[in-house]
Design a protein around this motif. Structure first.
Motif, PDB file in Angstrom:
ATOM      1  N   VAL A  66      40.870  46.052  45.204  1.00 41.79           N
ATOM      2  CA  VAL A  66      40.350  44.689  45.194  1.00 41.79           C
ATOM      3  C   VAL A  66      41.536  43.751  45.413  1.00 41.79           C
ATOM      4  O   VAL A  66      42.566  43.890  44.748  1.00 41.79           O
ATOM      5  N   VAL A  67      41.386  42.839  46.370  1.00 40.71           N
ATOM      6  CA  VAL A  67      42.486  41.921  46.701  1.00 40.71           C
ATOM      7  C   VAL A  67      42.002  40.479  46.724  1.00 40.71           C
ATOM      8  O   VAL A  67      40.819  40.198  46.920  1.00 40.71           O
ATOM      9  N   SER A  68      42.956  39.588  46.544  1.00 42.00           N
ATOM     10  CA  SER A  68      42.722  38.160  46.709  1.00 42.00           C
ATOM     11  C   SER A  68      43.985  37.571  47.321  1.00 42.00           C
ATOM     12  O   SER A  68      45.018  37.464  46.659  1.00 42.00           O
ATOM     13  N   GLY A  69      43.885  37.258  48.601  1.00 41.30           N
ATOM     14  CA  GLY A  69      44.992  36.621  49.301  1.00 41.30           C
ATOM     15  C   GLY A  69      46.113  37.570  49.671  1.00 41.30           C
ATOM     16  O   GLY A  69      46.189  38.698  49.206  1.00 41.30           O
ATOM     17  N   HIS A  85      47.169  39.177  44.909  1.00 40.13           N
ATOM     18  CA  HIS A  85      46.582  39.849  43.745  1.00 40.13           C
ATOM     19  C   HIS A  85      45.950  41.134  44.249  1.00 40.13           C
ATOM     20  O   HIS A  85      45.280  41.116  45.283  1.00 40.13           O
ATOM     21  N   ALA A  86      46.137  42.226  43.526  1.00 39.08           N
ATOM     22  CA  ALA A  86      45.541  43.499  43.931  1.00 39.08           C
ATOM     23  C   ALA A  86      45.387  44.400  42.712  1.00 39.08           C
ATOM     24  O   ALA A  86      46.256  44.435  41.845  1.00 39.08           O
ATOM     25  N   ARG A  87      44.270  45.094  42.675  1.00 45.16           N
ATOM     26  CA  ARG A  87      44.030  46.065  41.608  1.00 45.16           C
ATOM     27  C   ARG A  87      43.212  47.205  42.179  1.00 45.16           C
ATOM     28  O   ARG A  87      42.220  46.986  42.867  1.00 45.16           O
ATOM     29  N   ARG A  88      43.651  48.426  41.916  1.00 45.03           N
ATOM     30  CA  ARG A  88      42.894  49.588  42.374  1.00 45.03           C
ATOM     31  C   ARG A  88      41.519  49.584  41.714  1.00 45.03           C
ATOM     32  O   ARG A  88      41.383  49.252  40.537  1.00 45.03           O
ATOM     33  N   LYS A 126      38.743  32.941  38.763  1.00 43.75           N
ATOM     34  CA  LYS A 126      38.244  33.405  40.061  1.00 43.75           C
ATOM     35  C   LYS A 126      38.607  34.874  40.273  1.00 43.75           C
ATOM     36  O   LYS A 126      37.778  35.670  40.739  1.00 43.75           O
ATOM     37  N   TRP A 127      39.833  35.254  39.959  1.00 42.49           N
ATOM     38  CA  TRP A 127      40.281  36.645  40.107  1.00 42.49           C
ATOM     39  C   TRP A 127      39.457  37.562  39.199  1.00 42.49           C
ATOM     40  O   TRP A 127      38.987  38.620  39.626  1.00 42.49           O
ATOM     41  N   LEU A 132      35.046  41.609  38.352  1.00 45.20           N
ATOM     42  CA  LEU A 132      33.757  41.921  37.737  1.00 45.20           C
ATOM     43  C   LEU A 132      32.673  42.139  38.791  1.00 45.20           C
ATOM     44  O   LEU A 132      31.802  42.990  38.625  1.00 45.20           O
ATOM     45  N   LYS A 133      32.735  41.397  39.889  1.00 49.47           N
ATOM     46  CA  LYS A 133      31.788  41.596  40.984  1.00 49.47           C
ATOM     47  C   LYS A 133      31.948  42.995  41.564  1.00 49.47           C
ATOM     48  O   LYS A 133      30.963  43.682  41.844  1.00 49.47           O
ATOM     49  N   TYR A 134      33.179  43.435  41.741  1.00 46.55           N
ATOM     50  CA  TYR A 134      33.434  44.785  42.254  1.00 46.55           C
ATOM     51  C   TYR A 134      32.804  45.830  41.330  1.00 46.55           C
ATOM     52  O   TYR A 134      32.134  46.751  41.779  1.00 46.55           O
TER      53      TYR A 134
END
Length: 147
Positions: A66-69, A85-88, A126-127, A132-134
């Motif tokens: 999951v990424v943001s920007g 921002h990134a999280r597996r 937002k992040w 949570l959407k993922y």
């Protein structure tokens, strides 16, 4: 089968480095598939899921991040992803994210509307919402596949 080299970096650490069969990037203008032989390109990342496809014997496994920007550079059978921002996907604890989100809301609400710190907490909220959407989407996908 040819592969491409992928490096996936966020500000505090390297998330992934290795060979992949292909990558699906989430850009500000939509998804972009990157396969061996892809033309050189630099693109801005949006908010969503980058998918890494890794060969495991005869099977191909998909890893979600999951990424943001951020940005991605594609050149000479190599993809370098520099995410803000990134999280597996397999490293998201929904309860921790919910608590982090609530703490950010509480902290944001302590500051007046014209305070620059509100923007920081809005971005954090937002992040958390994106994470949570993922998790919700993955749960819905699992439910649909079980039916």
């Amino acid at each position: 089968m040819s592969e491409i080299t992928c490096q996936f970096v966020r500000p505090d650490r390297l998330l992934y480095e290795g060979r992949v069969s292909h990558v699906t990037l989430v850009t500000i203008s939509g998804e972009l598939g990157v396969w061996p032989g892809h033309a050189s390109e630099i693109c801005a990342l949006g908010d969503g899921v980058v998918k890494l496809y890794v060969k495991a014997g005869k099977e191909t496994e998909r890893y979600d991040v999951v990424v943001s920007g951020g940005y991605a550079e594609i050149d000479n059978n190599m993809v370098i992803v520099l995410a803000d921002h990134a999280r597996r996907g397999d490293d998201i604890d929904p309860e921790v994210v919910r608590q982090t989100r609530q703490n950010a809301i509480d902290e944001r609400d302590l500051h007046p509307e014209d305070d620059h710190r509100q923007r920081y907490f809005d971005e954090k909220i937002k992040w958390c919402n994106l994470l949570l959407k993922y998790v919700r989407d993955k749960m819905d996908e699992a439910t649909t596949n079980d039916a």
